[in-house]
Scaffold this motif. Structure first.
Motif, PDB file in Angstrom:
ATOM      1  N   GLY A  21       0.855  -1.183   0.000  1.00  0.00           N
ATOM      2  CA  GLY A  21       0.000   0.000   0.000  1.00  0.00           C
ATOM      3  C   GLY A  21       0.884   1.223   0.000  1.00  0.00           C
ATOM      4  N   TRP A 152      -6.875   2.190   1.689  1.00  0.00           N
ATOM      5  CA  TRP A 152      -7.186   2.177   0.257  1.00  0.00           C
ATOM      6  C   TRP A 152      -8.601   1.646   0.033  1.00  0.00           C
ATOM      7  CZ3 TRP A 152      -5.696  -2.280  -3.387  1.00  0.00           C
ATOM      8  CH2 TRP A 152      -5.857  -1.915  -4.710  1.00  0.00           C
ATOM      9  N   GLU A 155     -11.240   4.094   1.589  1.00  0.00           N
ATOM     10  CA  GLU A 155     -11.009   5.512   1.287  1.00  0.00           C
ATOM     11  C   GLU A 155     -12.312   6.267   1.000  1.00  0.00           C
ATOM     12  OE1 GLU A 155      -8.872   6.303  -2.312  1.00  0.00           O
ATOM     13  OE2 GLU A 155      -8.162   8.266  -1.651  1.00  0.00           O
TER      14      GLU A 155
ATOM     15  N   VAL B  13      -4.244   7.719  -1.334  1.00  0.00           N
ATOM     16  CA  VAL B  13      -3.976   6.363  -0.860  1.00  0.00           C
ATOM     17  C   VAL B  13      -4.087   5.411  -2.048  1.00  0.00           C
ATOM     18  CG1 VAL B  13      -4.667   4.580   0.783  1.00  0.00           C
ATOM     19  CG2 VAL B  13      -5.167   6.947   1.294  1.00  0.00           C
ATOM     20  N   SER B  14      -3.226   4.437  -2.091  1.00  0.00           N
ATOM     21  CA  SER B  14      -3.353   3.432  -3.150  1.00  0.00           C
ATOM     22  C   SER B  14      -2.812   2.101  -2.654  1.00  0.00           C
ATOM     23  CB  SER B  14      -2.589   3.862  -4.401  1.00  0.00           C
ATOM     24  OG  SER B  14      -1.204   3.793  -4.136  1.00  0.00           O
ATOM     25  N   GLY B  15      -3.004   1.078  -3.466  1.00  0.00           N
ATOM     26  CA  GLY B  15      -2.498  -0.236  -3.073  1.00  0.00           C
ATOM     27  C   GLY B  15      -2.327  -1.130  -4.269  1.00  0.00           C
ATOM     28  N   ALA B  64       1.725   0.530  -7.021  1.00  0.00           N
ATOM     29  CA  ALA B  64       1.029   1.260  -5.942  1.00  0.00           C
ATOM     30  C   ALA B  64       1.377   2.754  -6.012  1.00  0.00           C
ATOM     31  CB  ALA B  64       1.388   0.670  -4.578  1.00  0.00           C
ATOM     32  N   LEU B  68      -0.878   6.020  -7.056  1.00  0.00           N
ATOM     33  CA  LEU B  68      -0.934   7.131  -6.102  1.00  0.00           C
ATOM     34  C   LEU B  68      -0.715   8.463  -6.823  1.00  0.00           C
ATOM     35  CD1 LEU B  68      -1.015   7.376  -2.911  1.00  0.00           C
ATOM     36  CD2 LEU B  68       1.459   7.581  -3.026  1.00  0.00           C
TER      37      LEU B  68
END
Lengths: 187, 139
Positions: A21, A152, A155, B13-15, B64, B68
């Motif tokens: 993440g 994530w 969110e 936010v990311s993943g 990721a 983002l």
């Protein structure tokens, strides 16, 4: 994590999974973002969760490979015991130091190692289950990946101004809790 | 210059999780265990596994971080510092941050790995927050 997991060790291989993440940090002048953080280490816990070989103490050799010492070793019971107390205590301490209670918190984002450790932390700070991010069933324990992977996934439900507690416990031992005032609404 | 205290805010936010799923039922065939036992003691039903020759942690970090940047509408070249929390670096050295920055084209970034096991995210986050609060770095 799968690269250092021994798929002959039934106690450990069931727990871990792979994933990553990421979060972007930027300066904020309106007071949003990370408010406080309590981080701890206790090296006496290292004996319960570590990799035996491959470092300067015991460099890789034919023997270390044959002895399966390049995998994560975990003595589960003590780790579980310390984690339950460690993650719950530090989350409570963080709230106390910021004059907050569970009522002020919109979300708990716990490290996903074990459902019972998560429940213990939520109970300790008085948060109902619907305010706790849990996706352990899908991804297991992705070590450093668990908390941002939760952020994530959730969110869309986070709102600007929400107070959020992030909490973790892991090998080392290392543990901590961080208080975040969420900075944006999802578009 | 503003005199307001600078805080560090999470602004995106990311993943990334790999596609391959390893279920409890798959594990039943590999070690002496069973689905009910795993679920009742851990809460886990399945996990993802990064499969493929030569694939490493940076191959999860890169998508990721790329996502983002896209979400926030910035270029990887705008990243000042990439902090990677991991216990499974691509190699002992150079750092996974270093490798990921190269793959991302984050030419203006510096970075490093933080080894704090399952607390890796909180340790990395707090480190990143301190860099932002110093006023020296913006992203």
């Amino acid at each position: 994590m799968s690269s250092i997991i021994d798929y002959q060790d039934r106690a450990t291989c069931i727990i871990f999974g792979d994933g990553a993440g990421a979060v972007l940090l930027e300066p904020n002048e309106e007071g949003y973002g990370v408010q406080d953080s309590l981080l701890r280490t206790d090296g006496s816990g290292g004996q319960y969760l570590h990799m035996k070989a491959g470092g300067s103490k015991k460099p890789a050799s034919v023997e270390t490979v044959m002895a399966r010492e390049h995998y994560a070793f975990q003595d589960g019971q003590p780790v579980f015991k310390f984690a339950v107390k460690g993650m719950a205590d530090i989350s409570a301490e963080l709230l106390e130091r910021n004059n907050m209670t569970g009522d002020d918190i919109s979300w708990l984002v716990p490290h996903q190692a074990n459902l019972r450790i998560i429940d213990a932390t939520a109970n300790r700070i008085g948060l109902p289950k619907e305010k706790v991010m849990i996706n352990i069933q899908k991804f297991g324990n992705t070590t450093a990946g668990t908390i941002p992977l939760c952020l994530w996934e959730w969110e869309n439900q986070l709102k600007k101004g929400d107070n959020i507690v992030l909490a973790a416990f892991g090998g080392g031992f290392t543990w901590g809790a961080t208080l975040v005032k969420w900075a944006y609404d999802c578009k | 210059m503003s005199n307001k205290k600078i805080t560090a805010a999470i602004t995106a936010v990311s993943g990334y999780v790999p596609d391959d799923i390893l279920s409890n039922f798959d594990l039943e065939k590999m070690v002496d265990t069973n689905d009910e036992w795993i679920r009742s003691r851990t809460g886990i039903s399945e996990r993802r596994i990064l499969k493929g020759e030569g694939l490493a942690t940076s191959d999860m970090v890169v998508p990721a971080v790329r996502q983002l940047c896209e979400k926030r509408g910035i270029s990887p070249e705008e990243i000042d510092c990439l902090v990677v929390g991991t216990v499974t670096p691509d190699m002992i050295f150079p750092s996974t941050s270093n490798i990921a920055c190269d793959k991302l084209g984050a030419k203006n970034a510096w970075g490093f790995d933080i080894l704090a096991a399952c607390s890796g995210f909180l340790f990395s986050l707090t480190t990143g927050v301190s860099l932002i609060e110093s006023g020296r770095y913006k992203k």
